[in-house]
Design a protein around this motif. Structure first.
Motif, PDB file in Angstrom:
ATOM      1  N   THR A  49      36.562 -20.380  32.737  1.00 17.66           N
ATOM      2  CA  THR A  49      37.235 -20.571  31.452  1.00 17.66           C
ATOM      3  C   THR A  49      37.589 -19.208  30.881  1.00 17.66           C
ATOM      4  O   THR A  49      36.714 -18.363  30.673  1.00 17.66           O
ATOM      5  N   LEU A  50      38.875 -18.987  30.668  1.00 15.09           N
ATOM      6  CA  LEU A  50      39.323 -17.718  30.099  1.00 15.09           C
ATOM      7  C   LEU A  50      39.063 -17.678  28.600  1.00 15.09           C
ATOM      8  O   LEU A  50      39.133 -18.702  27.917  1.00 15.09           O
ATOM      9  N   ALA A  51      38.783 -16.486  28.094  1.00 17.10           N
ATOM     10  CA  ALA A  51      38.593 -16.311  26.646  1.00 17.10           C
ATOM     11  C   ALA A  51      39.940 -16.427  25.942  1.00 17.10           C
ATOM     12  O   ALA A  51      40.991 -16.156  26.531  1.00 17.10           O
ATOM     13  N   GLU A  52      39.902 -16.849  24.686  1.00 21.84           N
ATOM     14  CA  GLU A  52      41.151 -16.882  23.904  1.00 21.84           C
ATOM     15  C   GLU A  52      41.641 -15.461  23.661  1.00 21.84           C
ATOM     16  O   GLU A  52      42.833 -15.179  23.682  1.00 21.84           O
ATOM     17  N   ASN A  53      40.697 -14.532  23.429  1.00 21.39           N
ATOM     18  CA  ASN A  53      41.048 -13.135  23.187  1.00 21.39           C
ATOM     19  C   ASN A  53      41.261 -12.434  24.519  1.00 21.39           C
ATOM     20  O   ASN A  53      40.322 -12.208  25.273  1.00 21.39           O
ATOM     21  N   GLN A  54      42.498 -12.079  24.825  1.00 15.12           N
ATOM     22  CA  GLN A  54      42.794 -11.361  26.071  1.00 15.12           C
ATOM     23  C   GLN A  54      43.290  -9.947  25.752  1.00 15.12           C
ATOM     24  O   GLN A  54      44.334  -9.508  26.206  1.00 15.12           O
ATOM     25  N   THR A  55      42.468  -9.244  24.932  1.00 14.41           N
ATOM     26  CA  THR A  55      42.721  -7.832  24.620  1.00 14.41           C
ATOM     27  C   THR A  55      41.639  -7.003  25.314  1.00 14.41           C
ATOM     28  O   THR A  55      40.472  -7.378  25.299  1.00 14.41           O
ATOM     29  N   TYR A  56      42.049  -5.894  25.916  1.00  8.47           N
ATOM     30  CA  TYR A  56      41.105  -5.000  26.594  1.00  8.47           C
ATOM     31  C   TYR A  56      41.247  -3.617  25.976  1.00  8.47           C
ATOM     32  O   TYR A  56      42.350  -3.064  25.898  1.00  8.47           O
ATOM     33  N   THR A  57      40.120  -3.046  25.514  1.00  6.41           N
ATOM     34  CA  THR A  57      40.142  -1.740  24.857  1.00  6.41           C
ATOM     35  C   THR A  57      39.262  -0.764  25.626  1.00  6.41           C
ATOM     36  O   THR A  57      38.086  -1.039  25.855  1.00  6.41           O
ATOM     37  N   PHE A  58      39.844   0.357  26.022  1.00 11.10           N
ATOM     38  CA  PHE A  58      39.079   1.323  26.814  1.00 11.10           C
ATOM     39  C   PHE A  58      39.140   2.716  26.189  1.00 11.10           C
ATOM     40  O   PHE A  58      39.957   3.001  25.322  1.00 11.10           O
ATOM     41  N   TRP A  59      38.237   3.581  26.671  1.00 15.42           N
ATOM     42  CA  TRP A  59      38.031   4.920  26.122  1.00 15.42           C
ATOM     43  C   TRP A  59      38.785   5.971  26.912  1.00 15.42           C
ATOM     44  O   TRP A  59      38.846   5.917  28.149  1.00 15.42           O
ATOM     45  N   LEU A  60      39.373   6.928  26.200  1.00 13.50           N
ATOM     46  CA  LEU A  60      39.950   8.125  26.815  1.00 13.50           C
ATOM     47  C   LEU A  60      39.266   9.340  26.195  1.00 13.50           C
ATOM     48  O   LEU A  60      39.086   9.378  24.975  1.00 13.50           O
ATOM     49  N   LEU A  61      38.936  10.342  27.006  1.00 12.30           N
ATOM     50  CA  LEU A  61      38.328  11.552  26.458  1.00 12.30           C
ATOM     51  C   LEU A  61      39.381  12.426  25.781  1.00 12.30           C
ATOM     52  O   LEU A  61      39.137  13.004  24.720  1.00 12.30           O
ATOM     53  N   ASP A  62      40.558  12.523  26.384  1.00 12.23           N
ATOM     54  CA  ASP A  62      41.575  13.471  25.912  1.00 12.23           C
ATOM     55  C   ASP A  62      42.892  12.778  25.600  1.00 12.23           C
ATOM     56  O   ASP A  62      43.172  11.691  26.089  1.00 12.23           O
ATOM     57  N   ALA A  63      43.706  13.464  24.814  1.00 10.17           N
ATOM     58  CA  ALA A  63      45.056  12.988  24.518  1.00 10.17           C
ATOM     59  C   ALA A  63      45.867  12.940  25.808  1.00 10.17           C
ATOM     60  O   ALA A  63      45.702  13.788  26.682  1.00 10.17           O
ATOM     61  N   ILE A  64      46.740  11.944  25.923  1.00 12.38           N
ATOM     62  CA  ILE A  64      47.645  11.870  27.071  1.00 12.38           C
ATOM     63  C   ILE A  64      48.785  12.854  26.827  1.00 12.38           C
ATOM     64  O   ILE A  64      49.556  12.712  25.883  1.00 12.38           O
ATOM     65  N   LYS A  65      48.872  13.878  27.682  1.00 11.93           N
ATOM     66  CA  LYS A  65      49.877  14.933  27.457  1.00 11.93           C
ATOM     67  C   LYS A  65      51.303  14.423  27.629  1.00 11.93           C
ATOM     68  O   LYS A  65      52.209  14.859  26.934  1.00 11.93           O
ATOM     69  N   SER A  66      51.495  13.494  28.565  1.00 13.02           N
ATOM     70  CA  SER A  66      52.855  12.979  28.775  1.00 13.02           C
ATOM     71  C   SER A  66      52.827  11.575  29.352  1.00 13.02           C
ATOM     72  O   SER A  66      52.003  11.263  30.206  1.00 13.02           O
ATOM     73  N   MET A  67      53.754  10.736  28.876  1.00 16.68           N
ATOM     74  CA  MET A  67      53.927   9.378  29.417  1.00 16.68           C
ATOM     75  C   MET A  67      55.020   9.364  30.489  1.00 16.68           C
ATOM     76  O   MET A  67      55.488   8.320  30.891  1.00 16.68           O
ATOM     77  N   ASP A  68      55.452  10.523  30.910  1.00 13.71           N
ATOM     78  CA  ASP A  68      56.514  10.650  31.905  1.00 13.71           C
ATOM     79  C   ASP A  68      55.871  10.750  33.289  1.00 13.71           C
ATOM     80  O   ASP A  68      55.112  11.696  33.549  1.00 13.71           O
ATOM     81  N   PRO A  69      56.128   9.798  34.191  1.00 12.59           N
ATOM     82  CA  PRO A  69      55.465   9.822  35.506  1.00 12.59           C
ATOM     83  C   PRO A  69      55.669  11.118  36.279  1.00 12.59           C
ATOM     84  O   PRO A  69      54.793  11.531  37.028  1.00 12.59           O
ATOM     85  N   GLN A  70      56.810  11.759  36.091  1.00 11.66           N
ATOM     86  CA  GLN A  70      57.056  12.994  36.834  1.00 11.66           C
ATOM     87  C   GLN A  70      56.470  14.233  36.143  1.00 11.66           C
ATOM     88  O   GLN A  70      56.458  15.311  36.725  1.00 11.66           O
ATOM     89  N   ILE A  71      55.983  14.079  34.926  1.00  9.56           N
ATOM     90  CA  ILE A  71      55.430  15.213  34.179  1.00  9.56           C
ATOM     91  C   ILE A  71      53.907  15.141  34.055  1.00  9.56           C
ATOM     92  O   ILE A  71      53.218  16.156  34.074  1.00  9.56           O
ATOM     93  N   ASN A  72      53.364  13.936  33.947  1.00 10.66           N
ATOM     94  CA  ASN A  72      51.916  13.771  33.773  1.00 10.66           C
ATOM     95  C   ASN A  72      51.137  14.441  34.916  1.00 10.66           C
ATOM     96  O   ASN A  72      51.556  14.405  36.065  1.00 10.66           O
ATOM     97  N   THR A  73      49.988  15.047  34.571  1.00 13.54           N
ATOM     98  CA  THR A  73      49.125  15.641  35.604  1.00 13.54           C
ATOM     99  C   THR A  73      47.690  15.121  35.517  1.00 13.54           C
ATOM    100  O   THR A  73      46.853  15.484  36.334  1.00 13.54           O
ATOM    101  N   ASP A  74      47.385  14.294  34.527  1.00 15.58           N
ATOM    102  CA  ASP A  74      45.992  13.924  34.261  1.00 15.58           C
ATOM    103  C   ASP A  74      45.608  12.585  34.881  1.00 15.58           C
ATOM    104  O   ASP A  74      46.409  11.652  34.898  1.00 15.58           O
ATOM    105  N   ALA A  75      44.351  12.491  35.327  1.00 13.76           N
ATOM    106  CA  ALA A  75      43.840  11.221  35.854  1.00 13.76           C
ATOM    107  C   ALA A  75      43.888  10.149  34.767  1.00 13.76           C
ATOM    108  O   ALA A  75      44.230   8.993  35.023  1.00 13.76           O
ATOM    109  N   GLU A  76      43.522  10.528  33.529  1.00  9.94           N
ATOM    110  CA  GLU A  76      43.553   9.558  32.429  1.00  9.94           C
ATOM    111  C   GLU A  76      44.985   9.105  32.138  1.00  9.94           C
ATOM    112  O   GLU A  76      45.224   7.945  31.820  1.00  9.94           O
TER     113      GLU A  76
END
Length: 524
Positions: free
Chosen positions: A17-44
């Motif tokens: 039985t799936l939960a009604e709430n299907q939101t997932y919240t996770f932790w990041l240590l650092d700011a994401i420097k770029s959302m550009d796939p060709q520019i990003n260098t971070d594992a996060e």
């Protein structure tokens, strides 16, 4: 030769039985420097990009390849031409079809010097035809060995057969990007509301250094099997605060602070987790022109390495299943065996004795102590390790000044060689030893310590065409142990807390590459 796989998506067993709430919240240590796939260098950053974009292939729960935009591929007899058959139902989040041309554009963009991507070298590592010349600016990007045969057929030519080539295609730098959106918006194309992706989620909010919010993308080809509706990342620079907020119910997943695993595993056995993770933790030494004179002496570099007691770091500080390391490549990497590195077999008192001897030989001692700076990025764990290392090095007459910087400043300083010693970690782009060993070659975009060694480069070059590259990988590791441009400290375990009602986590994937589309929340 042709390869095809079964499709992969959230696999909810019958009777769950799936939960009604299907939101997932996770932790990041650092700011994401770029959302550009060709520019990003971070594992996060890659954790976020895998949800907003999709490459040719994805990884399953064990790290095996499964179709992304590509359904299958064929390899020529000589192993140097790959032909990918793309699915005809892949769409961008604005409804436009994803075509072979989108990959051609993205790959040329990655290699183009005008993009100034730190990951341009990845095209060279993949041995894509003419990549080195394009990256160097000696050839136009359209000379790169990638072309669209038709809308749903992508052809890639590589310089030499490379059995792990398909594994490299899960890396975010190879993901397609929408040219029309980039042309219209320039650098602003990655803003929430403007960004157009082809992944299972779309970007609805991005407050730098605070939060990233992604919503289910209804144009995604497998949207009907995507269960989680909303995925939220919260940036919390303090691991202890992250755990506190997890315990308060604000997060569904958080990395565990150093030393907490034994207690949490006892108290919350269904939430505390430790699995091998494809990353290595080191202190990089600046051996280049801008580095301190002392570090140009291999005796000094070896003394620094020998004096640090890895067992104390792993057993007393971290306590989460990490392995002490005396080499670079993670011990659990597929097909890799650590060579017999001499100092790894010594006792710590023997290492300490040798460290004192080498430092004296190099002209340092009680009357002439060696002073160096060690920089690390903001994290309580990095701070604890740095303090311990400084105390260990004091025993041999080295005075370390500790410098703490936010992630962006830390990485910017490393890239401009503005450091003596720096905390660094590398997470494999794929599960094969070359992902580590390529980094220390002179052509690497991440060789921030400027370790340039002709013998090392030659070994790595030869490994690319070797039928069995393992002996060459081991030889490369031996050169690193002899030259010590980095001080290996430990091989990671992924130590984290995960709420019991979140299912589908890929525990057996050494890369810990997770896709929100494969996760789901069950009713309590």
């Amino acid at each position: 030769m042709s390869l095809a796989w079964q499709a992969q998506a959230a696999n909810v067993p019958d009777g769950v039985t799936l939960a009604e709430n299907q939101t997932y919240t996770f932790w990041l240590l650092d700011a994401i420097k770029s959302m550009d796939p060709q520019i990003n260098t971070d594992a996060e950053g890659s954790d976020v990009l895998r949800n907003l974009f999709e490459g040719l292939y994805n990884e399953d729960e064990k790290g095996g390849l499964v179709p992304g935009v590509a359904l299958e591929h064929e390899v020529s007899e000589d192993g140097k031409t790959y032909t990918f058959k793309l699915r005809d139902n892949a769409k961008w989040s604005d409804g436009a079809p994803v075509t072979a041309n989108d990959f051609v554009y993205a790959w040329r963009r990655l290699a183009d010097p005008a993009t100034a991507s730190e990951y341009a070298w990845y095209m060279e590592l993949m041995q894509v035809e003419n990549a080195s010349a394009v990256v160097a600016g000696d050839m136009a990007p359209d000379e790169l060995g990638v072309k669209a045969v038709d809308e749903h057929t992508l052809e890639v030519k590589i310089d030499a057969p490379m059995p792990y080539f398909p594994q490299m295609l899960v890396h975010a730098s190879t993901f397609p990007v929408p040219q029309s959106v980039i042309d219209a918006n320039g650098d602003n194309w990655t803003r929430a509301g403007t960004l157009v992706g082809n992944g299972a989620y779309t970007l609805v909010e991005h407050q730098l250094g605070e939060r990233v919010v992604m919503e289910k993308n209804d144009t995604y080809w497998d949207a009907e099997h995507t269960v989680l509706q909303t995925v939220i990342a919260l940036t919390i620079n303090d691991v202890n605060q992250g755990l506190t907020r997890y315990m308060a119910g604000e997060l569904d997943r958080v990395d565990m602070p150093a030393g907490q695993y034994p207690r949490m595993e006892k108290e919350y056995p269904d939430q505390a987790t430790s699995v091998p993770y494809n990353c290595s933790y080191i202190y990089m030494l600046n051996v280049g022109e801008k580095g301190p004179e002392a570090l140009k002496d291999v005796r000094v570099r070896k003394a620094l390495s020998y004096a640090i007691d890895r067992d104390i770091i792993v057993d007393k500080i971290l306590q989460g299943g990490q392995h002490p390391s005396y080499n670079w490549t993670h011990w659990a990497t597929a097909g890799f065996e650590i060579p017999d590195i001499e100092y790894a077999d010594w006792t710590q008192p023997e290492r300490l004795e040798k460290a004192k001897e080498l430092l004296t030989e190099a002209g340092y001692g009680p009357d002439k102590p060696l002073s160096l700076r060690l920089q690390y990025n903001t994290s309580e764990d990095h701070k604890k390790i740095a303090i311990a290392a400084s105390q260990m090095l004091k025993q041999i007459g080295v005075n370390l000044t500790l410098d703490n910087y936010e992630w962006k400043v830390h990485t910017d300083r490393m890239q401009s060689q503005d450091f003596d010693m720096a905390r660094y970690a590398w997470c494999g782009d794929y599960n094969e030893a070359s992902t580590y060993l390529d980094l220390m070659a002179s052509y690497s975009g991440h060789n921030n310590g400027e370790f340039f060694n002709d013998d090392y480069d030659a070994v790595i070059k030869d490994s690319k065409t070797a039928e069995d590259p393992l002996p060459l990988y081991q030889k490369a590791e031996m050169i690193l142990a002899d030259e010590m441009p980095i001080i290996p400290l430990y091989h990671y375990a992924k130590v984290f807390m995960l709420k019991e009602d979140i299912k589908g986590w890929p525990l057996d994937n050494l890369n810990q590459s997770w896709y929100a589309k494969d996760l789901y929340r069950v009713a309590e």
